[in-house]
Motif scaffolding. Structure first.
Motif, PDB file in Angstrom:
ATOM      1  N   PRO A  34     -16.187  19.554  12.338  1.00 55.03           N
ATOM      2  CA  PRO A  34     -16.563  19.822  10.937  1.00 55.03           C
ATOM      3  C   PRO A  34     -16.162  21.241  10.536  1.00 55.03           C
ATOM      4  N   ALA A  35     -15.653  21.385   9.322  1.00 48.29           N
ATOM      5  CA  ALA A  35     -15.310  22.677   8.726  1.00 48.29           C
ATOM      6  C   ALA A  35     -14.128  23.372   9.404  1.00 48.29           C
ATOM      7  N   ARG A  36     -13.464  22.726  10.343  1.00 45.26           N
ATOM      8  CA  ARG A  36     -12.312  23.359  11.004  1.00 45.26           C
ATOM      9  C   ARG A  36     -11.097  23.401  10.067  1.00 45.26           C
ATOM     10  N   VAL A  37     -10.929  22.346   9.278  1.00 44.54           N
ATOM     11  CA  VAL A  37      -9.800  22.274   8.347  1.00 44.54           C
ATOM     12  C   VAL A  37     -10.300  22.562   6.941  1.00 44.54           C
ATOM     13  N   ASP A  38      -9.677  23.542   6.279  1.00 40.99           N
ATOM     14  CA  ASP A  38     -10.061  23.898   4.909  1.00 40.99           C
ATOM     15  C   ASP A  38      -9.392  22.953   3.921  1.00 40.99           C
ATOM     16  N   SER A  39      -9.847  22.976   2.694  1.00 39.62           N
ATOM     17  CA  SER A  39      -9.386  22.027   1.682  1.00 39.62           C
ATOM     18  C   SER A  39      -7.970  22.296   1.195  1.00 39.62           C
ATOM     19  N   ALA A  40      -7.373  23.422   1.600  1.00 39.30           N
ATOM     20  CA  ALA A  40      -6.003  23.731   1.212  1.00 39.30           C
ATOM     21  C   ALA A  40      -5.052  23.749   2.403  1.00 39.30           C
ATOM     22  N   ALA A  82       0.857  -1.199   0.000  1.00 37.17           N
ATOM     23  CA  ALA A  82       0.000   0.000   0.000  1.00 37.17           C
ATOM     24  C   ALA A  82       0.882   1.234   0.000  1.00 37.17           C
ATOM     25  N   THR A  83       0.362   2.328  -0.533  1.00 42.29           N
ATOM     26  CA  THR A  83       1.024   3.628  -0.422  1.00 42.29           C
ATOM     27  C   THR A  83       0.137   4.517   0.436  1.00 42.29           C
ATOM     28  N   GLY A  84       0.680   4.938   1.561  1.00 44.45           N
ATOM     29  CA  GLY A  84      -0.107   5.708   2.517  1.00 44.45           C
ATOM     30  C   GLY A  84      -0.248   7.163   2.123  1.00 44.45           C
ATOM     31  N   ARG A  85      -1.261   7.792   2.686  1.00 44.54           N
ATOM     32  CA  ARG A  85      -1.498   9.222   2.491  1.00 44.54           C
ATOM     33  C   ARG A  85      -1.641   9.899   3.839  1.00 44.54           C
ATOM     34  N   LEU A  86      -1.012  11.035   3.966  1.00 42.46           N
ATOM     35  CA  LEU A  86      -1.061  11.838   5.187  1.00 42.46           C
ATOM     36  C   LEU A  86      -2.143  12.891   5.057  1.00 42.46           C
ATOM     37  N   VAL A  87      -2.910  13.110   6.123  1.00 43.03           N
ATOM     38  CA  VAL A  87      -3.925  14.166   6.110  1.00 43.03           C
ATOM     39  C   VAL A  87      -3.813  15.000   7.380  1.00 43.03           C
ATOM     40  N   LEU A  88      -4.156  16.261   7.248  1.00 40.27           N
ATOM     41  CA  LEU A  88      -4.348  17.123   8.407  1.00 40.27           C
ATOM     42  C   LEU A  88      -5.825  17.041   8.752  1.00 40.27           C
ATOM     43  N   TRP A  89      -6.118  16.655   9.984  1.00 39.93           N
ATOM     44  CA  TRP A  89      -7.508  16.342  10.337  1.00 39.93           C
ATOM     45  C   TRP A  89      -7.916  17.012  11.648  1.00 39.93           C
ATOM     46  N   SER A  90      -9.189  17.372  11.701  1.00 37.78           N
ATOM     47  CA  SER A  90      -9.804  17.849  12.939  1.00 37.78           C
ATOM     48  C   SER A  90     -11.106  17.094  13.144  1.00 37.78           C
ATOM     49  N   ALA A  91     -11.429  16.819  14.392  1.00 41.42           N
ATOM     50  CA  ALA A  91     -12.701  16.164  14.699  1.00 41.42           C
ATOM     51  C   ALA A  91     -13.870  17.120  14.508  1.00 41.42           C
ATOM     52  N   GLY A 101     -15.595  14.812  11.022  1.00 35.37           N
ATOM     53  CA  GLY A 101     -14.733  15.980  11.074  1.00 35.37           C
ATOM     54  C   GLY A 101     -14.421  16.559   9.710  1.00 35.37           C
ATOM     55  N   SER A 102     -13.234  17.158   9.611  1.00 35.84           N
ATOM     56  CA  SER A 102     -12.809  17.808   8.367  1.00 35.84           C
ATOM     57  C   SER A 102     -11.318  17.578   8.176  1.00 35.84           C
ATOM     58  N   GLY A 103     -10.879  17.582   6.922  1.00 32.88           N
ATOM     59  CA  GLY A 103      -9.473  17.295   6.686  1.00 32.88           C
ATOM     60  C   GLY A 103      -8.936  17.860   5.386  1.00 32.88           C
ATOM     61  N   TRP A 104      -7.632  17.899   5.327  1.00 37.09           N
ATOM     62  CA  TRP A 104      -6.892  18.320   4.135  1.00 37.09           C
ATOM     63  C   TRP A 104      -5.957  17.178   3.747  1.00 37.09           C
ATOM     64  N   GLU A 105      -6.100  16.687   2.522  1.00 34.67           N
ATOM     65  CA  GLU A 105      -5.201  15.655   2.029  1.00 34.67           C
ATOM     66  C   GLU A 105      -3.895  16.315   1.621  1.00 34.67           C
ATOM     67  N   VAL A 106      -2.860  16.053   2.377  1.00 35.15           N
ATOM     68  CA  VAL A 106      -1.573  16.697   2.151  1.00 35.15           C
ATOM     69  C   VAL A 106      -0.989  16.239   0.813  1.00 35.15           C
ATOM     70  N   PRO A 107      -0.588  17.159  -0.061  1.00 32.53           N
ATOM     71  CA  PRO A 107       0.031  16.755  -1.327  1.00 32.53           C
ATOM     72  C   PRO A 107       1.260  15.883  -1.086  1.00 32.53           C
TER      73      PRO A 107
END
Length: 249
Positions: free
Chosen positions: A110-116, A99-108, A195-201
């Motif tokens: 909702p709407a706390r973390v923006d898409s960028a 598998a290739t993992g993906r890192l995300v910035l996450w908050s429990a 929650g909400s999250g940003w998929e880190v490039p």
């Protein structure tokens, strides 16, 4: 009647493994949920018994180096499996990326973390959870992100967990407003679980090519090689992908 009974028993013997084996698998913490599901299916399909031990990859490596009786390692990186092969603690021809993992910035929240991920630079939070960079590849990747974005000053707000599981727990419990976690912990079948999250490039951090390897002590355990083959099956690869991982075609 007797003929039918004999035929039934013969069929069961043919469809069952000649010998059911015990298997102890060391699993990187980020892969806990998919592996629980995979192990249950593998037990049903193979007849082998599987026990799972979860932890930060660095901690699992230390245990293996000190003689822990694992049969297979599912690491969160490729370096650890490579080191075990170099030390003759693992079999070179069994190593592959499952598998290739993906890192995300996450908050429990909702709407706390923006898409960028701008919330990081804005700094409107007190604590940022990460896994230990020394023990967990996802933690080291999180530090790469802060450096790439010029946000090293946030190190004073970091809350470090022993593994990515602990980092997730800090955020889920509200002890940290934000955290770098594995996408598999908060994402399933194309959607955020909460929650909400940003998929880190991916270009912002070292690659998370997660490798599996059979340990040398278990070279004669057919269950170990059977499990590694099982991880390559199309239906299992689809299951892994459903948790947000990248898988090879």
């Amino acid at each position: 009647m007797r003929f039918r009974l004999v035929a039934t028993i013969a069929a069961l013997l043919i469809s069952s493994p000649a010998r059911a084996e015990q298997l102890l698998v060391a699993v990187a913490a980020n892969f806990a949920e998919p592996m629980r599901e995979i192990a249950a299916q593998f037990e049903r399909d193979s007849g082998h018994a599987v026990r799972l031990a979860f932890g930060a990859t660095g901690k699992l490596y230390a245990q293996i180096s000190n003689g822990a009786p694992y049969d297979v390692l599912l690491a969160a990186d490729e370096i650890t499996a490579e080191k075990l092969v170099e030390q003759q603690l693992a079999l070179a021809d069994t190593r592959f990326t499952y598998a290739t993992g993906r890192l995300v910035l996450w908050s429990a929240q909702p709407a706390r973390v923006d898409s960028a991920g701008k919330v990081l630079a804005e700094g409107d939070f007190r604590r940022l959870a990460i896994a230990s960079p020394a023990a967990a590849p996802y933690g080291a990747a999180a530090m790469d992100v802060l450096e790439a974005l010029g946000l090293q000053h946030l190190s004073e707000r970091l809350v470090r967990g022993e593994s990515i599981t602990h980092a997730y727990q800090f955020v889920a419990s509200g002890n940290a407003e934000l955290g770098f976690v594995a996408r598999s912990q908060v994402y399933r079948d194309g959607r955020w679980l909460s929650g909400s999250g940003w998929e880190v490039p991916a270009e912002l951090h070292r690659p998370l090519h997660q490798q599996a390897v059979q340990l040398s002590r278990s070279r004669d355990n057919p269950a170990a090689s059977a499990l590694l083959d099982y991880l390559r099956q199309p239906q299992i690869r689809a299951l892994i992908a459903s948790y947000g991982y990248g898988v090879s075609p």
